[in-house]
Design a protein around this motif. Structure first.
Motif, PDB file in Angstrom:
ATOM      1  N   UNK A   4       0.824  -1.205   0.000  1.00 21.93           N
ATOM      2  CA  UNK A   4       0.000   0.000   0.000  1.00 21.93           C
ATOM      3  C   UNK A   4       0.859   1.256   0.000  1.00 21.93           C
ATOM      4  N   UNK A   5       0.477   2.182  -0.867  1.00 20.09           N
ATOM      5  CA  UNK A   5       1.050   3.522  -0.886  1.00 20.09           C
ATOM      6  C   UNK A   5      -0.083   4.468  -0.527  1.00 20.09           C
ATOM      7  N   UNK A   6       0.157   5.340   0.440  1.00 21.45           N
ATOM      8  CA  UNK A   6      -0.840   6.325   0.835  1.00 21.45           C
ATOM      9  C   UNK A   6      -0.297   7.709   0.523  1.00 21.45           C
ATOM     10  N   UNK A   7      -1.098   8.492  -0.182  1.00 24.48           N
ATOM     11  CA  UNK A   7      -0.738   9.873  -0.509  1.00 24.48           C
ATOM     12  C   UNK A   7      -1.653  10.776   0.315  1.00 24.48           C
ATOM     13  N   UNK A  13       0.706  18.834  -5.759  1.00 26.74           N
ATOM     14  CA  UNK A  13       1.658  17.728  -5.758  1.00 26.74           C
ATOM     15  C   UNK A  13       0.924  16.396  -5.749  1.00 26.74           C
ATOM     16  N   UNK A  14      -0.013  16.240  -4.825  1.00 27.96           N
ATOM     17  CA  UNK A  14      -0.691  14.959  -4.646  1.00 27.96           C
ATOM     18  C   UNK A  14      -1.489  14.488  -5.846  1.00 27.96           C
ATOM     19  N   UNK A  15      -2.258  15.383  -6.480  1.00 27.52           N
ATOM     20  CA  UNK A  15      -3.079  14.961  -7.623  1.00 27.52           C
ATOM     21  C   UNK A  15      -2.197  14.578  -8.806  1.00 27.52           C
ATOM     22  N   UNK A 106       1.912  15.213   0.791  1.00 24.65           N
ATOM     23  CA  UNK A 106       1.842  16.151  -0.330  1.00 24.65           C
ATOM     24  C   UNK A 106       0.775  17.200  -0.032  1.00 24.65           C
ATOM     25  N   UNK A 107       0.832  17.727   1.191  1.00 30.70           N
ATOM     26  CA  UNK A 107      -0.196  18.651   1.658  1.00 30.70           C
ATOM     27  C   UNK A 107       0.467  19.787   2.429  1.00 30.70           C
ATOM     28  N   UNK A 125       8.189  13.222   2.247  1.00 26.61           N
ATOM     29  CA  UNK A 125       7.510  14.508   2.390  1.00 26.61           C
ATOM     30  C   UNK A 125       7.935  15.386   1.211  1.00 26.61           C
ATOM     31  N   UNK A 126       6.973  15.719   0.357  1.00 28.74           N
ATOM     32  CA  UNK A 126       7.231  16.520  -0.842  1.00 28.74           C
ATOM     33  C   UNK A 126       6.618  17.899  -0.664  1.00 28.74           C
TER      34      UNK A 126
END
Length: 150
Positions: A4-7, A13-15, A106-107, A125-126
């Motif tokens: 699992x990858x959770x964004x 960034x996230x979308x 990404x928030x 963390x981006x």
């Protein structure tokens, strides 16, 4: 075994990350090796007209939850081995994040960043600001992470 990858965040960034990552996993050899992959995306915001210039949404998405619109756009890539899961709520405490192999922040929420930094083993963390960007991960020392998370 499911990986699992959770964004956390479905904004600029996230979308863009989510809508690039899902097709890449679908097309790549990685899916064959991992057996099953779940890509989860968190955000409570809805798409607005202002989002269309820099986020991965269409005019027809305006008014929809960002995570619902993003997942709907990726449904054609889903299979019995690849699933996308919208989570239309914010991360405010550790229990908001289901167990994941990787959590990507990404928030622009200091609260969400701190929750992820303290509650998950492997995170990325981006961030971006103007023309610059920064990427830090779970290997960066706590003092450095804290000084960057204000």
């Amino acid at each position: 075994m499911t990986h699992t990858v959770t964004i956390i965040g479905a904004g600029g960034i996230g979308s863009n990350l989510f809508c690039s990552l899902v097709p890449a996993i679908h097309r790549g050899d990685l899916l064959q090796q991992l057996r099953e992959v779940v890509v989860r995306i968190h955000d409570s915001d809805r798409v607005s007209g202002e989002n269309l210039a820099h986020q991965r949404f269409l005019p027809s998405d305006v008014g929809s939850h960002k995570v619902e619109a993003a997942c709907a756009a990726m449904r054609e890539f889903e299979s019995n081995r690849l699933r996308v899961v919208p989570v239309p709520r914010d991360v405010r405490e550790p229990s908001d994040i289901e167990p994941s192999d990787l959590v990507v922040v990404a928030v622009d929420s200091t609260v969400a960043r701190r929750v992820v930094h303290k509650s998950t083993e492997i995170w990325l963390d981006l961030r971006c600001s103007g023309d610059g960007y920064i990427a830090i991960d779970h290997r960066v020392g706590g003092g450095t992470v804290e000084s960057l998370t204000v």
